[in-house]
Design a protein around this motif. Structure first.
Motif, PDB file in Angstrom:
ATOM      1  N   SER A 248      15.571  69.181  11.181  1.00 37.35           N
ATOM      2  CA  SER A 248      15.756  67.737  10.985  1.00 37.35           C
ATOM      3  C   SER A 248      15.981  67.033  12.323  1.00 37.35           C
ATOM      4  O   SER A 248      15.369  65.987  12.601  1.00 37.35           O
ATOM      5  N   ALA A 249      16.849  67.621  13.167  1.00 37.16           N
ATOM      6  CA  ALA A 249      17.144  66.996  14.461  1.00 37.16           C
ATOM      7  C   ALA A 249      15.922  66.991  15.364  1.00 37.16           C
ATOM      8  O   ALA A 249      15.663  66.002  16.073  1.00 37.16           O
ATOM      9  N   ALA A 250      15.161  68.092  15.370  1.00 36.46           N
ATOM     10  CA  ALA A 250      13.984  68.182  16.236  1.00 36.46           C
ATOM     11  C   ALA A 250      12.948  67.128  15.872  1.00 36.46           C
ATOM     12  O   ALA A 250      12.304  66.539  16.747  1.00 36.46           O
ATOM     13  N   LYS A 251      12.798  66.869  14.591  1.00 34.03           N
ATOM     14  CA  LYS A 251      11.837  65.851  14.161  1.00 34.03           C
ATOM     15  C   LYS A 251      12.298  64.453  14.589  1.00 34.03           C
ATOM     16  O   LYS A 251      11.485  63.628  15.000  1.00 34.03           O
ATOM     17  N   GLN A 252      13.602  64.199  14.496  1.00 32.67           N
ATOM     18  CA  GLN A 252      14.120  62.903  14.932  1.00 32.67           C
ATOM     19  C   GLN A 252      13.981  62.728  16.440  1.00 32.67           C
ATOM     20  O   GLN A 252      13.679  61.635  16.928  1.00 32.67           O
ATOM     21  N   LEU A 253      14.199  63.807  17.170  1.00 33.49           N
ATOM     22  CA  LEU A 253      14.082  63.750  18.631  1.00 33.49           C
ATOM     23  C   LEU A 253      12.635  63.856  19.106  1.00 33.49           C
ATOM     24  O   LEU A 253      12.357  63.675  20.290  1.00 33.49           O
ATOM     25  N   GLN A 254      11.742  64.158  18.172  1.00 30.47           N
ATOM     26  CA  GLN A 254      10.333  64.414  18.505  1.00 30.47           C
ATOM     27  C   GLN A 254      10.234  65.514  19.564  1.00 30.47           C
ATOM     28  O   GLN A 254       9.492  65.413  20.548  1.00 30.47           O
ATOM     29  N   ALA A 255      11.003  66.573  19.333  1.00 32.36           N
ATOM     30  CA  ALA A 255      11.025  67.706  20.257  1.00 32.36           C
ATOM     31  C   ALA A 255       9.877  68.647  19.963  1.00 32.36           C
ATOM     32  O   ALA A 255       9.354  68.705  18.847  1.00 32.36           O
ATOM     33  N   GLN A 256       9.505  69.406  20.977  1.00 27.55           N
ATOM     34  CA  GLN A 256       8.432  70.389  20.815  1.00 27.55           C
ATOM     35  C   GLN A 256       8.916  71.609  20.042  1.00 27.55           C
ATOM     36  O   GLN A 256       8.186  72.172  19.232  1.00 27.55           O
ATOM     37  N   SER A 257      10.152  72.017  20.281  1.00 23.91           N
ATOM     38  CA  SER A 257      10.729  73.165  19.585  1.00 23.91           C
ATOM     39  C   SER A 257      12.241  73.077  19.678  1.00 23.91           C
ATOM     40  O   SER A 257      12.794  72.266  20.428  1.00 23.91           O
ATOM     41  N   ALA A 258      12.921  73.947  18.912  1.00 28.14           N
ATOM     42  CA  ALA A 258      14.384  73.943  18.904  1.00 28.14           C
ATOM     43  C   ALA A 258      14.898  75.323  18.522  1.00 28.14           C
ATOM     44  O   ALA A 258      14.201  76.093  17.853  1.00 28.14           O
ATOM     45  N   THR A 259      16.120  75.614  18.965  1.00 26.46           N
ATOM     46  CA  THR A 259      16.777  76.866  18.589  1.00 26.46           C
ATOM     47  C   THR A 259      18.240  76.591  18.268  1.00 26.46           C
ATOM     48  O   THR A 259      18.801  75.575  18.700  1.00 26.46           O
ATOM     49  N   ALA A 260      18.842  77.498  17.528  1.00 26.13           N
ATOM     50  CA  ALA A 260      20.282  77.442  17.262  1.00 26.13           C
ATOM     51  C   ALA A 260      20.794  78.862  17.090  1.00 26.13           C
ATOM     52  O   ALA A 260      20.088  79.721  16.557  1.00 26.13           O
ATOM     53  N   THR A 261      22.003  79.108  17.563  1.00 24.51           N
ATOM     54  CA  THR A 261      22.648  80.403  17.352  1.00 24.51           C
ATOM     55  C   THR A 261      24.081  80.172  16.884  1.00 24.51           C
ATOM     56  O   THR A 261      24.718  79.190  17.266  1.00 24.51           O
ATOM     57  N   VAL A 262      24.557  81.089  16.043  1.00 26.60           N
ATOM     58  CA  VAL A 262      25.960  81.106  15.632  1.00 26.60           C
ATOM     59  C   VAL A 262      26.464  82.522  15.859  1.00 26.60           C
ATOM     60  O   VAL A 262      25.863  83.489  15.373  1.00 26.60           O
ATOM     61  N   THR A 263      27.568  82.644  16.606  1.00 24.62           N
ATOM     62  CA  THR A 263      28.100  83.951  16.978  1.00 24.62           C
ATOM     63  C   THR A 263      29.558  84.075  16.563  1.00 24.62           C
ATOM     64  O   THR A 263      30.340  83.136  16.727  1.00 24.62           O
ATOM     65  N   ASN A 264      29.919  85.235  16.037  1.00 20.64           N
ATOM     66  CA  ASN A 264      31.324  85.556  15.811  1.00 20.64           C
ATOM     67  C   ASN A 264      31.929  85.890  17.170  1.00 20.64           C
ATOM     68  O   ASN A 264      31.550  86.879  17.799  1.00 20.64           O
ATOM     69  N   ALA A 265      32.858  85.073  17.625  1.00 22.25           N
ATOM     70  CA  ALA A 265      33.391  85.214  18.984  1.00 22.25           C
ATOM     71  C   ALA A 265      34.122  86.537  19.188  1.00 22.25           C
ATOM     72  O   ALA A 265      34.165  87.057  20.308  1.00 22.25           O
ATOM     73  N   LYS A 266      34.691  87.084  18.127  1.00 18.90           N
ATOM     74  CA  LYS A 266      35.513  88.288  18.256  1.00 18.90           C
ATOM     75  C   LYS A 266      34.703  89.582  18.185  1.00 18.90           C
ATOM     76  O   LYS A 266      35.178  90.632  18.627  1.00 18.90           O
ATOM     77  N   THR A 267      33.498  89.513  17.642  1.00 23.87           N
ATOM     78  CA  THR A 267      32.712  90.737  17.446  1.00 23.87           C
ATOM     79  C   THR A 267      31.371  90.743  18.174  1.00 23.87           C
ATOM     80  O   THR A 267      30.749  91.797  18.317  1.00 23.87           O
ATOM     81  N   GLY A 268      30.887  89.581  18.597  1.00 22.27           N
ATOM     82  CA  GLY A 268      29.569  89.484  19.214  1.00 22.27           C
ATOM     83  C   GLY A 268      28.439  89.516  18.209  1.00 22.27           C
ATOM     84  O   GLY A 268      27.260  89.563  18.584  1.00 22.27           O
TER      85      GLY A 268
END
Length: 589
Positions: A248-268
């Motif tokens: 949704s954000a990439a389409k609003q920004l008219q970006a070519q591509s996008a990534t996202a990561t979510v990490t458990n800080a305690k375990t990697g």
């Protein structure tokens, strides 16, 4: 009289010789058939009545952290025939009354039951009318297979095979990868093919002269073995949220591509690795962006921009060269003896900023002034310990960049300066996430990973990654750096982002220029935010990046996606809210 007797004896002798010769011929032929050619003839006879069938070992599943299937195998059926046996017959053809059934009638009923193509069936049968094998239709599901079996056509045979399905589709297609006609093609399917692949077995059955399988004649000659189950750390629900958020954000920004990561800080452990656009492994041909066949978060390198400044700040504190309240005079620009120069993103009068203020305002000039208190080798060593300049050691994924930089920095004086604000060096989105996981985990880096291991059919776990922790900076240095990053959210480059109610958030923005083919920089940008919450005891790290946005080329454009995703993470895992307001270091002196 004597002559007559002699003639009779002669004729008798001739007849006997002829009989003996004929018997000898039969004896020789019999010996040839029963002794000399016995083995070959037995084999040929066996081949005419004994039919081999491949028994497929199922390919193992790929599952998320909760056992939800991301990739699985299902049984499909190929419908085959022996063209030499194709003829009219008497049968019910799915009805209740026995009748004469022509070949055309049988094929018509088969088309209706299977959804196959009549022209293709006829062509395959006519291609070699004397052969024992030809395909009629491939890949039937159980419903269509049962409809075909109900027809009871004597010269039609169903051969089971394993087919691959991806229940979560494009949501996790960038992680799972996909299968093709030549086997595993991408992602975890390719990386862990050896464990996932089943071992095929075989059976034989005998059929009579009419081509019908003889009951009770099936013999297993080799047992099939199913492949292992690949267990990942991915949370498929959170992966879906991340995927939708950046799309949704990439389409609003008219970006070519996008990534996202979510990490458990305690375990990697990586709970989400999302890419946009991404591939639907159930319909690979529908993906027009070939770069979406993998995961840009893992394989694509880019200059990280100002997100690297948190690592430089932590290194300075760890070496005792600076502190959150340490002040320096920061002009808009700097010029160096070798002729190079740098400047901040926006013009400003000369300011008196602390290290906290430098991170808050994301000052290129300020971070280099303090950063030069470390040698180039020291800065390089810290960056490398944070996870830069080498592949992710605990991740096995095709296309991951080699990034073997060696033990010392191979950069000129200008690059040595620029590297402190993320220019002239390459990272991946996962490597940036690794920096913030380290800071969130009291200065201890745990190699990021999204595979727990592969559980084989006999219950043994193999291919578990090596996630040995390593201290990068002291716990105090990490805590102080996280404390400073709260100022970025409260009064710095992220002060326009709506707060996440009840939580103290620490984060850093990045705006990186995109290098052009000519060797310089053009007008395109990569904008990003990397951060953690709750700041007093970080549990989760979130990163988002957008490549070549058009409606906003400032890092603040990435903030809404970061906030949305971090809010979803905190809510989903019921993270305890912050007990008090953030205590901020002064930004000026």
């Amino acid at each position: 009289m004597t002559k007559t007797i002699r003639n009779r004896r002669l004729r008798y002798s001739v007849v006997m010789i002829a009989v003996i010769a004929l018997v000898a011929v039969f004896v020789v032929r019999l010996v040839d058939i029963q002794v000399v050619q016995a083995a070959d003839l037995d084999k040929a006879s066996e081949a005419k009545r004994s039919i081999p069938v491949t028994v497929y070992g199922d390919r193992g599943a790929i599952v998320d952290r909760n056992g939800v299937e991301l990739a699985d195998s299902v049984t499909r059926y190929n419908i085959t025939t022996a063209p030499r046996l194709v003829s009219k017959f008497q049968g019910k053809l799915g009805g209740t009354r026995v009748k004469h059934v022509s070949v055309d009638t049988a094929l018509g009923a088969l088309v209706e039951a299977s959804g196959g193509d009549l022209k293709t069936m006829r062509q395959n049968i006519a291609a070699d009318p004397e052969s024992d094998f030809a395909y009629l239709v491939k890949g039937l599901d159980v419903k269509h297979y049962e409809a075909v079996v109900a027809l009871q056509i004597p010269w039609v045979y169903a051969v089971p095979q394993s087919a691959r399905v991806y229940p979560t589709g494009a949501t996790t297609g960038n992680v799972t990868g996909f299968m093709g006609t030549d086997g595993a093609q991408a992602g975890l399917e390719y990386a862990y093919d050896k464990c996932l692949a089943g071992t095929n077995g075989s059976q034989t059955y005998e059929r009579g002269a009419d081509g019908v399988q003889l009951p009770g004649s099936t013999v297993t000659t080799k047992q099939a073995k199913d492949g292992g189950t690949l267990e990942t750390t991915i949370d498929s629900d959170l992966q879906y949220m991340a995927d939708q958020t950046i799309a949704s954000a990439a389409k609003q920004l008219q970006a070519q591509s996008a990534t996202a990561t979510v990490t458990n800080a305690k375990t990697g452990e990586l709970l989400a690795v999302a890419d946009w656009p991404t591939v639907d492994p159930n319909n690979v041909d529908g993906t027009t962006d070939k770069g979406a066949f993998g995961s840009r978060a893992i394989t694509d390198t880019y200059e990280p921009g100002s997100t690297i400044k948190a690592a430089i700040a932590a290194a300075l504190i760890d070496q005792g060269k600076s502190s959150p309240t340490d002040g320096t005079t920061v002009p808009y620009s700097r010029t160096f003896p070798w002729g190079g120069s740098i400047h901040d993103a926006e013009y400003h009068e000369t300011e008196k900023l602390t290290l906290t203020g430098i991170l808050q305002d994301s000052s290129n000039v300020g971070i280099t002034e303090l950063g030069e208190r470390l040698t180039a080798q020291q800065r390089y060593d810290y960056m490398k310990k944070f996870g830069l300049f080498e592949p992710e050691s605990a991740i096995d994924y095709p296309g991951q960049p080699g990034m073997q930089y060696g033990s010392s920095p191979q950069w000129d004086e200008q690059t040595g300066i620029n590297s402190m604000f993320g220019q002239g060096i390459s990272t991946t989105a996962l490597q940036v996430a690794s920096i913030y996981q380290t800071l969130a985990n009291q200065g201890v880096r745990i190699p990021l990973h999204f595979v727990k291991g592969c559980v084989t059919a006999d219950g043994k776990t193999i291919d578990a990654p090596d996630v040995q922790p390593e201290r990068v900076v002291s716990a105090s240095a990490a805590q102080q750096t996280v404390g400073m990053l709260q100022s970025v959210v409260r009064g710095g480059t992220l002060n326009g982002m709506e707060p996440i109610s009840g939580y103290n958030v620490a984060a850093k923005t990045g705006t990186a220029e995109v290098a052009e083919g000519s060797g310089g920089y053009g007008g395109q940008r990569i904008i990003s935010v990397a951060g953690m919450a709750p700041a007093e005891d970080p549990q989760y790290v979130v990163t988002v990046t957008f490549t070549k946005p058009q409606t906003s080329k400032f890092s603040s454009g990435a903030a809404p996606a970061f906030r949305t995703l971090m809010s979803q993470v905190l809510e989903k895992y019921r993270v305890t809210p912050s007990a008090s307001e953030a205590k901020l270091y002064p930004s000026t002196w």
